[in-house]
Every structure is written in structure tokens, then in C-alpha cells.
Design an enzyme around this catalytic site. Sequence first.
Site, PDB file in Angstrom:
ATOM      1  N   GLU A 197     -43.904  -1.944  33.660  1.00  0.00           N
ATOM      2  CA  GLU A 197     -42.719  -2.022  33.269  1.00  0.00           C
ATOM      3  C   GLU A 197     -42.214  -3.106  34.332  1.00  0.00           C
ATOM      4  OE1 GLU A 197     -39.455  -1.795  30.980  1.00  0.00           O
ATOM      5  OE2 GLU A 197     -38.561  -3.528  31.982  1.00  0.00           O
ATOM      6  N   GLU A 229     -40.617  -8.150  41.784  1.00  0.00           N
ATOM      7  CA  GLU A 229     -40.164  -8.774  39.953  1.00  0.00           C
ATOM      8  C   GLU A 229     -39.892  -9.983  40.549  1.00  0.00           C
ATOM      9  OE1 GLU A 229     -37.724  -6.287  38.044  1.00  0.00           O
ATOM     10  OE2 GLU A 229     -37.639  -7.851  36.424  1.00  0.00           O
ATOM     11  N   GLU A 235     -31.045   2.107  45.486  1.00  0.00           N
ATOM     12  CA  GLU A 235     -32.660   1.727  44.672  1.00  0.00           C
ATOM     13  C   GLU A 235     -32.871   0.139  45.521  1.00  0.00           C
ATOM     14  OE1 GLU A 235     -32.878   2.627  40.741  1.00  0.00           O
ATOM     15  OE2 GLU A 235     -33.426   0.543  40.073  1.00  0.00           O
ATOM     16  N   ARG A 263     -28.219   6.003  36.776  1.00  0.00           N
ATOM     17  CA  ARG A 263     -28.430   4.701  37.159  1.00  0.00           C
ATOM     18  C   ARG A 263     -26.942   3.881  37.319  1.00  0.00           C
ATOM     19  NH1 ARG A 263     -32.297   1.178  35.864  1.00  0.00           N
ATOM     20  NH2 ARG A 263     -32.718   0.856  37.463  1.00  0.00           N
ATOM     21  N   ASP A 323     -29.866  -8.282  40.950  1.00  0.00           N
ATOM     22  CA  ASP A 323     -31.379  -7.446  40.467  1.00  0.00           C
ATOM     23  C   ASP A 323     -32.118  -8.002  41.127  1.00  0.00           C
ATOM     24  OD1 ASP A 323     -33.454  -5.916  38.899  1.00  0.00           O
ATOM     25  OD2 ASP A 323     -32.209  -7.825  37.211  1.00  0.00           O
ATOM     26  N   ASN A 380     -36.504   2.713  31.121  1.00  0.00           N
ATOM     27  CA  ASN A 380     -36.551   2.682  29.739  1.00  0.00           C
ATOM     28  C   ASN A 380     -37.407   3.897  29.080  1.00  0.00           C
ATOM     29  OD1 ASN A 380     -35.060  -0.006  30.358  1.00  0.00           O
ATOM     30  ND2 ASN A 380     -36.489  -0.731  30.748  1.00  0.00           N
ATOM     31  N   GLU A 387     -28.475  -2.306  29.412  1.00  0.00           N
ATOM     32  CA  GLU A 387     -30.306  -3.820  28.604  1.00  0.00           C
ATOM     33  C   GLU A 387     -30.565  -2.722  27.129  1.00  0.00           C
ATOM     34  OE1 GLU A 387     -32.691  -3.971  31.696  1.00  0.00           O
ATOM     35  OE2 GLU A 387     -31.660  -6.013  32.176  1.00  0.00           O
TER      36      GLU A 387
HETATM   37  C1  GCV Z   1     -37.157  -1.453  33.668  1.00  0.00           C
HETATM   38  C2  GCV Z   1     -34.269  -5.846  35.519  1.00  0.00           C
HETATM   39  C3  GCV Z   1     -36.030  -6.062  34.932  1.00  0.00           C
HETATM   40  C4  GCV Z   1     -35.857  -4.938  33.949  1.00  0.00           C
HETATM   41  C5  GCV Z   1     -35.786  -3.765  34.452  1.00  0.00           C
HETATM   42  C6  GCV Z   1     -34.333  -3.749  34.957  1.00  0.00           C
HETATM   43  C7  GCV Z   1     -33.716  -2.158  35.245  1.00  0.00           C
HETATM   44  O1  GCV Z   1     -33.588  -5.998  34.524  1.00  0.00           O
HETATM   45  O2  GCV Z   1     -36.539  -7.096  35.137  1.00  0.00           O
HETATM   46  O3  GCV Z   1     -37.147  -5.066  33.451  1.00  0.00           O
HETATM   47  O4  GCV Z   1     -35.991  -2.353  33.158  1.00  0.00           O
HETATM   48  O5  GCV Z   1     -33.787  -4.680  35.922  1.00  0.00           O
HETATM   49  O6  GCV Z   1     -33.848  -1.900  36.476  1.00  0.00           O
HETATM   50  O7  GCV Z   1     -32.926  -1.198  34.554  1.00  0.00           O
END
Ligand code: GCV
Length: 846
Positions: free
Chosen positions: A294, A519, A513, A451, A491, A337, A418
Site C-alpha cells: 500500500e 505518498e 510516525e 495508532r 496525513d 490495514n 478508515e
Molecule cells: C495504510 C492514508 C493513506 C492510506 C493509509 C492511511 C493510514 O489514508 O492514504 O493508504 O493506510 O493513511 O495511515 O492508515
Amino acid sequence: MGFGIALAIVACSSGHSTSSAPGGSGGSASGGATGNASGGSTGQAGGATGKGSGGATGGVAGAATAGTAGGGSGGSPASFGGTISAVGGAGNSGGAAGGAGGSSGARGGAQGTGGTSGTEQYPVPNPIPADEDGSQLWLRYVKIPIPGRLAEYQAAFTHVVKAGSSDTLQAAQVELVKGLSGLTGTTISVSDQPTGDGAVVLGTPASSSLVKSLSLPGLGAAGTEGYVVQSAEVGGKKGVVIAANTDIGVLRGSFALLRHLQCHRPVEGLALAGTPKIQRRILDHWDNLDGSVERGYAGTSLWNWSSLPATISQRTKDYARANASVGINGVVLNNVNANSQILTSEYLDKAAALATAFRPYGIGVYLSAQYGAPIQIGGLSTADPTSTAVKQWWVTEANTIYQKIPDFGGFLVKANSEGQPGPADYGKTHADGANMLAAALAPHSGIVLWRAFVYKDDGSDRIAQAYSEFKPLDGKFASNAMVQVKNGPLDFQPREPFSPLFGAMPSTPLALELQLTNEYLGEDTHLVYLGPLFEEVLKSDTYAKGQGSTVARVIDGTVHGYATTAIAGVANIGSDVSWTGSHFNQANWYVFGRMAWDPDVSAADVADEWVRQTLSNDPAVVTPVTTMMMGSRQAAVNYMTPLGLAHIMGSDDHYGPAPWISNLSQADWNPVYFHKADATGIGFDRTSTGSNAVSQYFATARDKLASRSTIPDDFLLFFQRVGWDDKLASSGRTIWDELVYRYSVGVDAVATMRDSWKTVEGRIDAKRFKDVGDFLQTQHYEARWWRDACLQYFASVSKHTISSSYAAPAHDLQFYKDLEIKCPSDATKPRCPDIYSGTPSPAILK
Ligand code: GCV
């Protein structure tokens, strides 16, 4: 240009926190001042001037000017952080504070003060060095190309005295033989005892009688992971000793010595020492069990699950070795995830095999735990943290894990975030969930990293939600539970303020973190060195206990006395031969490790040492490359999200510009939610007249952010709403003009980066020169895409026009909106051919 002989002025930090350049020198007034006035590309050009000046003179005279100007350039975050601009003569700090001009000061500083090795000259390589694919990372051990230094090293290192038999000491010995052989161009032998001058003795007092006999006073401070490396007389012979209290400390000392030598620093008077300021320094892999990653842009996962546990690849070992070389000591193997299959016996055996491979390098394994695992793989009907059956399921699971992986680090958990399940599904708190897992891990000394990345569509300001949910839980977490907080409240944006949770949870150890995978910053392709971003965060002052309560001091435990400390970086590593998808993204892995070890090390010093080890020590390479690295993050901020804009990229891939998106079902999935631009103005009012999210910060920071007269420009639109024609005190420009200016300067900065890169041709191998040049060209097109699309959109809502003194956008707004439809959606490579070919033609960059 610049293909003559260059002076060898050596600056490379040794691993000891005192080794960084003490105060700027040589970064010129022109670098800093120009950067201050205009930021971005102009500052970067100034940087080249600053560097040249610093390098040539090794000078001190320019210090005050450079430091002041550099700090001034970074003015916005500096004044926000409260500690950055205050550092006198600190080109380093000025550079970190933002603005390419600041970075020029930084480079001048490091260069000038490190120039202790005299004036040996680097020859232009002839022939051009052989092609490299990047797979050696910064552990290349290339023969020293300057005769004096080569002779010095050849005399100083002739043999390694056999280390103890542990896997870790053996790894250290192997690394030293490899590294010293490469650097000296000789065969370094291994012997039982020192056989003459040039012995390298390594070990702990327990594993080596020679080390023990030296009774090194510095060992007391080295702790369990630190080291002492120094010149010494061993067995009557001149040599170097690498000593520590533990085997892993010896390995770290070995890498520190090799780093020192790869930076071509002198051996005489060698005295390196280091000990980490943060206990757990972890890479979080967002790797899925199907091999995908991811937000990964470097190929597939490193873990070949189907061939584990039987086969451990050399690459797996090299990965561990690379981590060890920068001090990383933990790895979360799988995506937050999380797939609960990772907790099955089959996958635990695979994880155990990786743990076995990592162990000699001092790297512990952690796993992302799927909160719903008791239901998904445990056959239970609930995951309620108060259920006895659920608690017992986790106890059994933890016991199984520790049978297979006795030094297992613990669980990382994304819950009620999420779409992930969590304790809130049962009306319970994050602390309830975390404590259930913590109880299962406690008998084995494992920890939970829970988290804080949570938000929901409840009408409240998204960036305020994590604080609202977690702050009331302070003190309610078990002693072996930590809360892991992203650097900013949103984010991983190109720039955002530090999360207000830092400083706000005195009774709950917080882990920071960071994200290494870019990204929101151009993925693998754009050259964005994250050192300045990390430094900016770490130096930001929370004011939790008065001035100096920086994020660094919060997470290293100083401010609140945390017993457990941790920092995590979301990995950017994959199966790609270069490891990170591009040569320069390696630097982001590297700087994470170095700053995790010592959050006070400067981004500029780390860039310097990374370039020296990865590309060349030739000042004609080090100077332009470190300058472009140090300016690169501010360049990206300028061409993507200047003035505190945030999250205006494509909603899924987070790659290209899409400030117009407004039709997604959840409010904060839409860029319009974040910028709030309309005919009257732009920006998210988070002061008391708006969401009042600023109230989550401590008074000094809050007041600064809430007032128009004190808020740094770089955070303006993040916290405040302003009219298009309001003027910025710093520049005298209107908001509209400043946006046009900053977007344009961002593109110009990439053009300058391309020019800088061209100057290293012939001084590094042709392959990496071309790879980087190609990516910079793409970055240049995409910077222009960002600028033109955003300015067209903001022009349309503000009814303002772009002054004719700036380049007109290549296309109308509709063209950019249509790209979403025209370009295939590919989360890992969301490139858009229409940006590079046909119309617009390459001419848009001229
Ligand atoms: C691993 C953002 C990213 C997601 C990520 C999330 C997180 O939303 O786009 O891909 O998921 O952060 O840190 O949990």
C-alpha cells in the site's frame, strides 16, 4: 561546467552527535538572503553561491550572514517551531526551517567547518565509473580516489582481529573486511591477534580480552546499543578499537567507522561515539500478504511469503544489514490495514524465519494486528475487548508468537480508522482495546503501538479529531502501550504543522510516525529529500513545558519522562533493484535511520554524508547535489501546496493536482473541504471564529497560529481564511499574487535542480546520472502541471488573472480536469502521458 579539479574539503558526520558542523560558515549572504527574499528556486541558485563560497574558503567570515539569512529564509516554520531561527550562525537550522535559501546556508555551514583534511584534489574520474544500479545503497566501499587519504587508510587498516563467534560479531567482522578492503583497495586479512600496525580490534569487554584490557572510559555512556571507536595501542601495535557493551553495539560502531571512512575523514585522532536517543526505531512496512504494498512505489513486497520460511534471500539479509547501518532496530512486517492471516501459525512461521535473519543485525520483528482477528480467524463472534474469550484468544496468540519469535517486539494496530474494526464497535475506547493486547504481550515484554490516525465524517474538523479522541485517554493506557501519532494532524502532507497530540499526553508514551514513502510527494519519481521535513517536525516546539519542549524532546522522553520511546517510518522499500524506486528515495530511508538514532542531527549533515557515501566525495558532486536535496522539499511544497494548502491532490492516488474535486460522499475526501476557496477568499479558518482547532495547541503556539500578524506564511491557509487581495506582510504581495509567485518559483526550482544535476555528469556513473536526469525531467513536467492546474482552478474561483510577467498556463482548466478521465487509474504509477507528450508539448518548459 565545473569539470576541473576540485578541492577536497571533507565534511561528514561521524555518528556522534557532536560531529555535526558547529555553526554555519561559508554559506554566503547571497544564498541566504536571496532565499529569504524569494524562497524556492532563487534561493536555490543562491545556495550554489553559498556553497562555493563556503567550500573554497572553509570560511568562517560568512557565518553570521549565512546563518541569519538561512534562518530568515526558513522564517515561517522557524518562528512556529520557536527554536529554529534562534540558532545563531546555523546554516543547518536555517536550511531545515525551509526555503532553498536556507539550505544553501546549511551546505555552506557543513562544508566550511568540516574542511579539516587539507586540500587534496579529487580527479575527474577517467574512465567514468562503471554503471551502478543502486542496489549497494550507501554501503559501496569504493576505493579512495585521493592518494594521501588512500595511503593514510592503507597504513591505518591492515587486518581485522578475529571477533567473537556470535552471529552479530561475525556480521561486524565481515562488514569491516568488506568495507576496509574496498576502501583501501587491498585485501584486509583476519588474524587471531594484532600482527602489526593497522589492527582493527572489535568486541565487548566480555568477548575480547584486548577490548577489556583497554578499560575504555567512554563505554560507560555507550549503554546497550552505543559504541566507542577510537585509535588505540593494542597489543603494542597501533590500531583502531571498536568497543561496546553489547555485540549489537559493536556492529553499530563498525558501521560508524565505515561511514566515517566512506566520507574520507581522517583517521588520526579518531574518536567516535554514539548512543541512540530513542529506544525503538522502527520501519513500518505497509506490505500486504499478496505481495502488493500500500502506497508502495518500489515494486512488490520484499517478503516472498510463498518461499518462506524455507528460503531466506540474500536481499533479506542485505535489507537487515542496511537497516543496521543506520541504526534501525525494528521492522513491522505487514500493512496496518492488516490481514489477520498474518497471525496464523503458517504465517507466524514465515515471520519467525525473517526474525531469525534479522536477529544478528539487531532488528526485532513486530506485526500489524488486525483487531478483528478473534472473529476472522479465531472463530469467535465478537472482538469486544472486555470479553473474557477475546482476551484469552489474544493471550494464546501472544504465547504462540513468543514460542516462535522469542524477541518479538509487539503489535502495531490501526483500529476504528478508515473502515478497520476496533473497540468502538463495542462501545469501548482505544485504551480498552490497546490494554487488552498489552496485557497479552506484557508477560513477554512486548509492546502495543496503537495508532492515533482516526477521523470520521461527523461534521467536525478532521484535523481536530485525533486529539479530541485521544487526549481524554491520557493516563488510561497500560504501561506497555504507546500511542503512535503521525507527524501532522492531517496525513503526511508536503507541509503541515506538528500534531497537537505531541506534548498533550504526558502520561502516555507517544511514538512519532513519519512517512518515507512519498505518498503525497511525487511517489518514486519526484526528488524530494525528506530530511528538512523531518527536522522541521522534530524541532517544532510544543511548548508543553515551556520553550524547548520540542517534538524531539517529547518523543525521546525528555519532556514527560516516558519510560518507553519509539519512532516509526512508513517504509519506501520494495523489490525494485534500487530498493526505493529511485536513487534519491534511498536518502529518505537513510535520513530516517539517522534521525531516529539522533533526532538532533541536521538534515544538511545527513544529506552530506549520504551523498558522499552513495555518489561521490568530490565537492563538485557534493556541493550541487546536497544543495538540490536541501531545497527539494520546499520546491515541492511550492509547486504543490504553498502557503499552507493541503490535500488538494487526486483523491485516490494522491499524485496529481485536483483542487476542484467536490463530489465525493465524505466531506473530507474532497480537496475543496481543505482549501475552501471561493470568490471571497481561501483557507480553512481554524481559529476561534472557525473550527478553533488551534485551541488544541499550547498557548504560545496557539496564539502564534491564531493571529494574522504572527502566523508563519507557510501555515497561513492551513489555519486561517484570507481574502484574495489581502497582503502578506512578508512580501507585500496579495494572497493571489503570492500563490502565483510560489507556484512559479516551485517550478523554477525544479529547473534549477535539473541544471545542478547536469553539472555532475562524468563524475558519477552514467546509469545513475541518466536515471536521475530522466526523473527530474518528469518532475519538471509534473511541477508545471501542478502549477498550471492549480492556478487555473484558483483563478476561476477567485476571478483573478495571472500577471503577464509569469508564464501563462499551458491549458485551460477543463483540460486539467479531464486528465482524470483520460489517464488510467493506476495507484502505483498514476502518470499521465498527456502531460509529457502531444499537447502540451515539451515546449511548456521552455
Ligand atoms: C495504510 C492514508 C493513506 C492510506 C493509509 C492511511 C493510514 O489514508 O492514504 O493508504 O493506510 O493513511 O495511515 O492508515
